[in-house]
Design a protein around this motif. Sequence first.
Motif, PDB file in Angstrom:
ATOM      1  N   PRO A 193     -38.787  31.196   4.627  1.00  0.00           N
ATOM      2  CA  PRO A 193     -38.764  29.938   5.382  1.00  0.00           C
ATOM      3  C   PRO A 193     -40.163  29.336   5.468  1.00  0.00           C
ATOM      4  O   PRO A 193     -41.168  30.032   5.364  1.00  0.00           O
ATOM      5  CB  PRO A 193     -38.248  30.363   6.771  1.00  0.00           C
ATOM      6  N   ALA A 194     -40.212  28.036   5.697  1.00  0.00           N
ATOM      7  CA  ALA A 194     -41.505  27.347   5.732  1.00  0.00           C
ATOM      8  C   ALA A 194     -42.284  27.619   7.004  1.00  0.00           C
ATOM      9  O   ALA A 194     -43.504  27.466   7.035  1.00  0.00           O
ATOM     10  CB  ALA A 194     -41.286  25.840   5.573  1.00  0.00           C
ATOM     11  N   SER A 195     -41.590  28.044   8.080  1.00  0.00           N
ATOM     12  CA  SER A 195     -42.275  28.263   9.349  1.00  0.00           C
ATOM     13  C   SER A 195     -41.488  29.270  10.174  1.00  0.00           C
ATOM     14  O   SER A 195     -40.345  29.623   9.848  1.00  0.00           O
ATOM     15  CB  SER A 195     -42.398  26.946  10.129  1.00  0.00           C
ATOM     16  N   VAL A 196     -42.109  29.719  11.273  1.00  0.00           N
ATOM     17  CA  VAL A 196     -41.426  30.634  12.186  1.00  0.00           C
ATOM     18  C   VAL A 196     -40.227  29.935  12.819  1.00  0.00           C
ATOM     19  O   VAL A 196     -39.152  30.521  12.950  1.00  0.00           O
ATOM     20  CB  VAL A 196     -42.410  31.143  13.265  1.00  0.00           C
TER      21      VAL A 196
ATOM     22  N   THR B 197     -43.115  19.289   5.029  1.00  0.00           N
ATOM     23  CA  THR B 197     -43.290  18.139   4.146  1.00  0.00           C
ATOM     24  C   THR B 197     -44.388  18.385   3.121  1.00  0.00           C
ATOM     25  O   THR B 197     -44.216  18.114   1.929  1.00  0.00           O
ATOM     26  CB  THR B 197     -43.625  16.880   4.965  1.00  0.00           C
ATOM     27  N   PHE B 198     -45.525  18.908   3.582  1.00  0.00           N
ATOM     28  CA  PHE B 198     -46.663  19.115   2.690  1.00  0.00           C
ATOM     29  C   PHE B 198     -46.325  20.066   1.555  1.00  0.00           C
ATOM     30  O   PHE B 198     -46.531  19.748   0.373  1.00  0.00           O
ATOM     31  CB  PHE B 198     -47.854  19.653   3.490  1.00  0.00           C
ATOM     32  N   TYR B 199     -45.785  21.244   1.886  1.00  0.00           N
ATOM     33  CA  TYR B 199     -45.525  22.231   0.838  1.00  0.00           C
ATOM     34  C   TYR B 199     -44.379  21.797  -0.079  1.00  0.00           C
ATOM     35  O   TYR B 199     -44.413  22.063  -1.289  1.00  0.00           O
ATOM     36  CB  TYR B 199     -45.232  23.598   1.454  1.00  0.00           C
ATOM     37  N   ALA B 200     -43.385  21.114   0.482  1.00  0.00           N
ATOM     38  CA  ALA B 200     -42.281  20.641  -0.361  1.00  0.00           C
ATOM     39  C   ALA B 200     -42.785  19.629  -1.388  1.00  0.00           C
ATOM     40  O   ALA B 200     -42.434  19.696  -2.579  1.00  0.00           O
ATOM     41  CB  ALA B 200     -41.191  20.018   0.508  1.00  0.00           C
TER      42      ALA B 200
ATOM     43  N   ASP C 236     -45.335  21.319  -3.963  1.00  0.00           N
ATOM     44  CA  ASP C 236     -44.629  22.119  -4.966  1.00  0.00           C
ATOM     45  C   ASP C 236     -43.830  21.228  -5.917  1.00  0.00           C
ATOM     46  O   ASP C 236     -43.702  21.534  -7.099  1.00  0.00           O
ATOM     47  CB  ASP C 236     -43.693  23.126  -4.278  1.00  0.00           C
ATOM     48  N   ARG C 237     -43.312  20.115  -5.403  1.00  0.00           N
ATOM     49  CA  ARG C 237     -42.546  19.195  -6.255  1.00  0.00           C
ATOM     50  C   ARG C 237     -43.430  18.580  -7.334  1.00  0.00           C
ATOM     51  O   ARG C 237     -43.001  18.394  -8.482  1.00  0.00           O
ATOM     52  CB  ARG C 237     -41.919  18.095  -5.390  1.00  0.00           C
ATOM     53  N   HIS C 238     -44.670  18.265  -6.972  1.00  0.00           N
ATOM     54  CA  HIS C 238     -45.575  17.617  -7.924  1.00  0.00           C
ATOM     55  C   HIS C 238     -46.464  18.619  -8.660  1.00  0.00           C
ATOM     56  O   HIS C 238     -47.249  18.192  -9.529  1.00  0.00           O
ATOM     57  CB  HIS C 238     -46.456  16.600  -7.198  1.00  0.00           C
TER      58      HIS C 238
ATOM     59  N   THR D 236     -53.411  13.467   0.267  1.00  0.00           N
ATOM     60  CA  THR D 236     -52.578  14.312   1.133  1.00  0.00           C
ATOM     61  C   THR D 236     -51.798  13.467   2.118  1.00  0.00           C
ATOM     62  O   THR D 236     -50.584  13.642   2.289  1.00  0.00           O
ATOM     63  CB  THR D 236     -53.455  15.327   1.887  1.00  0.00           C
ATOM     64  N   GLN D 237     -52.488  12.531   2.770  1.00  0.00           N
ATOM     65  CA  GLN D 237     -51.848  11.712   3.794  1.00  0.00           C
ATOM     66  C   GLN D 237     -50.817  10.748   3.205  1.00  0.00           C
ATOM     67  O   GLN D 237     -49.659  10.707   3.652  1.00  0.00           O
ATOM     68  CB  GLN D 237     -52.912  10.908   4.546  1.00  0.00           C
ATOM     69  N   LYS D 238     -51.221   9.994   2.194  1.00  0.00           N
ATOM     70  CA  LYS D 238     -50.403   8.865   1.757  1.00  0.00           C
ATOM     71  C   LYS D 238     -49.400   9.205   0.668  1.00  0.00           C
ATOM     72  O   LYS D 238     -48.313   8.617   0.623  1.00  0.00           O
ATOM     73  CB  LYS D 238     -51.327   7.740   1.279  1.00  0.00           C
ATOM     74  N   ILE D 239     -49.744  10.150  -0.202  1.00  0.00           N
ATOM     75  CA  ILE D 239     -48.836  10.473  -1.305  1.00  0.00           C
ATOM     76  C   ILE D 239     -47.974  11.692  -0.981  1.00  0.00           C
ATOM     77  O   ILE D 239     -46.754  11.646  -1.145  1.00  0.00           O
ATOM     78  CB  ILE D 239     -49.635  10.699  -2.608  1.00  0.00           C
ATOM     79  N   LEU D 240     -48.578  12.763  -0.495  1.00  0.00           N
ATOM     80  CA  LEU D 240     -47.792  13.956  -0.178  1.00  0.00           C
ATOM     81  C   LEU D 240     -46.995  13.775   1.112  1.00  0.00           C
ATOM     82  O   LEU D 240     -45.815  14.132   1.175  1.00  0.00           O
ATOM     83  CB  LEU D 240     -48.690  15.186  -0.077  1.00  0.00           C
ATOM     84  N   LEU D 241     -47.626  13.229   2.149  1.00  0.00           N
ATOM     85  CA  LEU D 241     -46.960  13.098   3.445  1.00  0.00           C
ATOM     86  C   LEU D 241     -46.320  11.722   3.646  1.00  0.00           C
ATOM     87  O   LEU D 241     -45.538  11.537   4.575  1.00  0.00           O
ATOM     88  CB  LEU D 241     -47.954  13.373   4.576  1.00  0.00           C
TER      89      LEU D 241
END
Length: 501
Positions: A28-31, A334-337, A340-342, A474-479
């Motif tokens: 899982p991505a988090s606890v 959101t960040f890791y998804a 990993d997608r890109h 990170t802010q505008k493209i990934l998130l």
Amino acid sequence: MAADAPQNMILRVVEADHVRKLKLSSRPASVDGLIEILKEQLGLDYDFTLKYEDPDFDGKLTCLVDIQELPQKACVHISLIEDSSSVASTDTLSDVSSPERLSRWPPGAFEIPTFAYDVELTLRDGNAEFEKNGKTLQLSRDQNHNILDKLASTIYGFKAYPSDKEIAVVADALVKKHPCLKEAGSDSGWNGWKNSIKFKMGNYRTKMRRAGCQEVTVNAGKRSQRNPENEPSHSNIKRPRHAEVNFLPNFPQGEDPSSLDVLRQAIVEEVKKTERNLPLISKMMQTTFALRRQTIVTSSPPVKELMDLWPALRMQSEVYAEFQHITNQNLPNTFYAELDRHSPRLMTLFRQKASRMGKTADALSDIFKELHDVHTRRITILHALPVYLRDEVSGFFRTCVPDLGDASVVLLTTVSDDATSPVHYHPTKVSIILEGDVVLDLPRLADAFLVMFGLIYALHLAYPKGLTNTFEFTQKILLGLDNSKLSPKLQTLKNDLMLHV
């Protein structure tokens, strides 16, 4: 490069009266994500925290705070929230309402709200007439006021200080929905509406300032005819830097600085404990969010002072929770998804660049040394991205032996030897350092980068000098936060990525 094998997990879940075995296809991505999975798959309808048998301490139970600490084959214990005083405190806090925004600025077309009944009837007839003979509609003063007031209220529901481009999007959406409102004298058909909406937003902020809305009250007291000695009206405006949604909310109903500071002191004491009540800390942090933002935005104290006031911000889970309060977005998921997608295309672009000549190509070729699983690939991308974007990384990624010395950097990787490789996949630790203060130590660079990104939002800091491209990527493209305004370099990269997803 071979595809990564899925990170299968096998869990032995210990409840109060029985033990069950659970297999997960991936980590899982988090606890919180693991807790939701356990609730769903095991049919648990109560709140709980998790502890795990820590192999580093001969199997002794340790609170699970970071999902990456959990071994692939692990024994987790469900810990009920049974302390009566803590439950009472949590229940009391849950009744406190908070006037935070629930939505970010909508992507794509702006949805025009419904206006007053008489205005809607007039617009319906006007649109029908426009479709027949192209005749535009002349509104009365009251009708025009109703449209602008409703638009300003709707815009304010997303942000107090919309950009010029965002106001243009609203004006364009207005005349597309109601073509009878098009202006014959402007090329776009809505330039006049844009100017009117922009002026109305200023009036609406004044109205909200008089109502006591902190987000705009903080910018009151500027120079005017009555106060000619004050600072200029457009200087030092306190507004969102990085597409924050809840930038400076009002205090929850029934709360004031004194009552919230009592909770702040309770958080300080709870964090000091060996066995922390994590749900209680989380609830108190949520309730005191407005007090924290007021201190951070209006006073801008040093990082160390803030961390002493709010020590829970040294916890990874609370940094992620704070980011979600501010942006209404789950940071790690959101960040890791998206990363990993890109990843496949990014790795291709980096390798193509590394195969060429020049300083950037040489720096990239030094980074690519081995095949990568999901974790090492993330680390590689985070090292290669700023090099590819030609950001200055020398003051950001630093490596040292266990003695930190007087280093004052952002991410400090501690290794057990004097390895000269630019990338370390198995460091002793990665320290997040802000203004010379070691805020948090984490085992992986990717997690450290993400927590540091969250802290920039939580503490209202500027992006590191020389790394604007990396952090805006990170802010505008990934998130996807404020992704309508990209530099030419980032727009080109985004266009390439979108062609290969």
